[in-house]
Design a protein around this motif. Sequence first.
Motif, mmCIF file in Angstrom:
data_model
loop_
_atom_site.group_PDB
_atom_site.id
_atom_site.type_symbol
_atom_site.label_atom_id
_atom_site.label_comp_id
_atom_site.label_asym_id
_atom_site.label_seq_id
_atom_site.Cartn_x
_atom_site.Cartn_y
_atom_site.Cartn_z
ATOM 1 N N GLY A 148 35.786 49.010 47.600
ATOM 2 C CA GLY A 148 37.169 48.592 47.755
ATOM 3 C C GLY A 148 37.552 47.539 46.733
ATOM 4 N N CYS A 149 38.832 47.269 46.651
ATOM 5 C CA CYS A 149 39.338 46.303 45.659
ATOM 6 C C CYS A 149 38.880 44.886 45.991
ATOM 7 C CB CYS A 149 40.861 46.344 45.619
ATOM 8 S SG CYS A 149 41.534 47.923 45.054
ATOM 9 N N THR A 150 38.396 44.196 44.995
ATOM 10 C CA THR A 150 38.099 42.770 45.112
ATOM 11 C C THR A 150 38.861 42.040 44.015
ATOM 12 O OG1 THR A 150 36.132 42.986 43.701
ATOM 13 C CG2 THR A 150 35.810 43.154 46.095
ATOM 14 N N TYR A 151 39.297 40.824 44.329
ATOM 15 C CA TYR A 151 40.135 40.088 43.395
ATOM 16 C C TYR A 151 39.596 38.673 43.196
ATOM 17 C CZ TYR A 151 43.490 43.749 44.687
ATOM 18 O OH TYR A 151 44.103 44.944 44.930
ATOM 19 N N THR A 152 39.579 38.232 41.950
ATOM 20 C CA THR A 152 39.276 36.839 41.629
ATOM 21 C C THR A 152 40.345 36.332 40.667
ATOM 22 O OG1 THR A 152 37.829 37.451 39.767
ATOM 23 C CG2 THR A 152 36.786 37.121 41.934
ATOM 24 N N ILE A 153 40.630 35.030 40.745
ATOM 25 C CA ILE A 153 41.607 34.433 39.836
ATOM 26 C C ILE A 153 40.985 33.244 39.109
ATOM 27 C CG2 ILE A 153 43.576 35.163 41.228
ATOM 28 C CD1 ILE A 153 43.802 32.246 42.217
ATOM 29 N N SER A 154 41.503 32.971 37.934
ATOM 30 C CA SER A 154 41.034 31.831 37.144
ATOM 31 C C SER A 154 42.181 31.326 36.265
ATOM 32 C CB SER A 154 39.859 32.251 36.261
ATOM 33 O OG SER A 154 39.432 31.176 35.466
ATOM 34 N N PRO A 155 42.501 30.009 36.342
ATOM 35 C CA PRO A 155 41.925 28.985 37.217
ATOM 36 C C PRO A 155 42.484 29.116 38.625
ATOM 37 C CG PRO A 155 43.715 28.038 35.954
ATOM 38 C CD PRO A 155 43.559 29.460 35.462
ATOM 39 N N SER A 156 42.028 28.245 39.522
ATOM 40 C CA SER A 156 42.526 28.266 40.897
ATOM 41 C C SER A 156 43.553 27.162 41.152
ATOM 42 C CB SER A 156 41.360 28.110 41.880
ATOM 43 O OG SER A 156 40.675 26.887 41.659
ATOM 44 N N SER A 157 43.791 26.291 40.155
ATOM 45 C CA SER A 157 44.780 25.219 40.321
ATOM 46 C C SER A 157 45.245 24.751 38.947
ATOM 47 C CB SER A 157 44.191 24.036 41.097
ATOM 48 O OG SER A 157 43.104 23.466 40.391
ATOM 49 N N ALA A 158 46.377 24.042 38.935
ATOM 50 C CA ALA A 158 46.927 23.482 37.695
ATOM 51 C C ALA A 158 47.772 22.264 38.033
ATOM 52 C CB ALA A 158 47.767 24.520 36.955
ATOM 53 N N SER A 159 47.831 21.316 37.099
ATOM 54 C CA SER A 159 48.634 20.094 37.274
ATOM 55 C C SER A 159 49.627 19.969 36.132
ATOM 56 C CB SER A 159 47.731 18.861 37.314
ATOM 57 O OG SER A 159 46.833 18.929 38.410
ATOM 58 N N PHE A 160 50.822 19.456 36.454
ATOM 59 C CA PHE A 160 51.878 19.322 35.464
ATOM 60 C C PHE A 160 52.490 17.925 35.510
ATOM 61 C CE2 PHE A 160 51.490 23.830 35.928
ATOM 62 C CZ PHE A 160 51.754 24.336 34.654
ATOM 63 N N GLY A 206 38.746 58.033 37.122
ATOM 64 C CA GLY A 206 39.863 58.205 38.044
ATOM 65 C C GLY A 206 39.533 58.239 39.515
ATOM 66 N N LEU A 207 38.337 57.799 39.907
ATOM 67 C CA LEU A 207 38.011 57.780 41.331
ATOM 68 C C LEU A 207 38.771 56.656 42.025
ATOM 69 C CD1 LEU A 207 34.144 58.412 41.213
ATOM 70 C CD2 LEU A 207 36.019 60.074 41.338
ATOM 71 N N GLN A 208 39.220 56.888 43.251
ATOM 72 C CA GLN A 208 40.031 55.907 43.971
ATOM 73 C C GLN A 208 39.155 54.990 44.809
ATOM 74 O OE1 GLN A 208 43.337 57.628 46.121
ATOM 75 N NE2 GLN A 208 43.550 59.290 44.642
ATOM 76 N N THR A 209 39.533 53.718 44.806
ATOM 77 C CA THR A 209 38.757 52.725 45.549
ATOM 78 C C THR A 209 38.777 53.027 47.041
ATOM 79 O OG1 THR A 209 40.695 51.291 45.682
ATOM 80 C CG2 THR A 209 39.178 50.899 43.863
ATOM 81 N N GLY A 210 37.614 52.811 47.682
ATOM 82 C CA GLY A 210 37.502 53.010 49.115
ATOM 83 C C GLY A 210 37.298 54.454 49.553
ATOM 84 N N ILE A 211 37.275 55.410 48.619
ATOM 85 C CA ILE A 211 37.138 56.826 48.947
ATOM 86 C C ILE A 211 35.693 57.273 48.729
ATOM 87 C CG2 ILE A 211 37.931 59.169 48.409
ATOM 88 C CD1 ILE A 211 40.030 57.377 49.737
ATOM 89 N N THR A 212 35.180 58.136 49.634
ATOM 90 C CA THR A 212 33.837 58.704 49.496
ATOM 91 C C THR A 212 33.936 60.061 48.796
ATOM 92 O OG1 THR A 212 33.033 57.590 51.476
ATOM 93 C CG2 THR A 212 31.787 59.506 50.733
ATOM 94 N N TYR A 213 33.134 60.242 47.744
ATOM 95 C CA TYR A 213 33.122 61.486 46.971
ATOM 96 C C TYR A 213 31.759 62.162 47.090
ATOM 97 C CZ TYR A 213 37.480 59.939 44.784
ATOM 98 O OH TYR A 213 38.774 59.542 44.555
#
Length: 220
Positions: free
Chosen positions: A62-74, A29-36
């Motif tokens: 701190g929070c880091t975000y990645t997504i997959s995939p980065s594109s799609a075609s229709f 339960g530790l919060q991102t970006g906080i020093t304990y």
Amino acid sequence: GYVIYYGTASQNYQTNIDVGNVTTYTVPGLQTGITYYLAATAYNTQGLESGYSNEVVYTVPGCTYTISPSSASFPVSGGSGSVLVETQAGCNWGTSSAASWVTINTGSGTGSGTMSYSVSTNIGGSRMASLTVAGNVFTITQAGQSTYTITATAGTGGTITPSGAVTVQSGGSQSFSISPNSGYQIAAVTVDGVSQGAIPSYTFSNVTASHGISATFTAI
């Protein structure tokens, strides 16, 4: 056993956890970006507890975000898809899109999750949209309808409407009206080099290729 004490200021521990007789433990339960600031004590079977251990200082990344995939075609018919978002527990994310032809079904969450979306049928040319998912750019491209050109011309003494190069979507229809001027009559309407007679109108149906239509007139 052992007790872990921690808080957000040195030597000021607001929280403690009795972890029992273990030598490793993960504090939840530790919060991102906080020093304990953390310290441990030991206790015996009579409940006598030692003083604090050396203090440990830890800053939660701190929070880091990645997504997959980065594109799609229709294809032209559209469809649906999803994007996997990976981040730390407790980190919030969302989705933004300015494309009216893309519907966001599930666009936000906390911690790792999935963004889902739908793409509508395309009745025009090819198109592209850039969505922002958890701060990352996700690109959607969609094929467009094929188009064909019908070239319409009229000789002296009358008009054909519409005239010139007329664009028609694949599978679509296009009608033309042929009108003689005063003192003239329709001589012939020719489609792709084949005479259709002295007709006042002609319709191309289910267009899958380019065509030509021309009208000639004679004086009465």
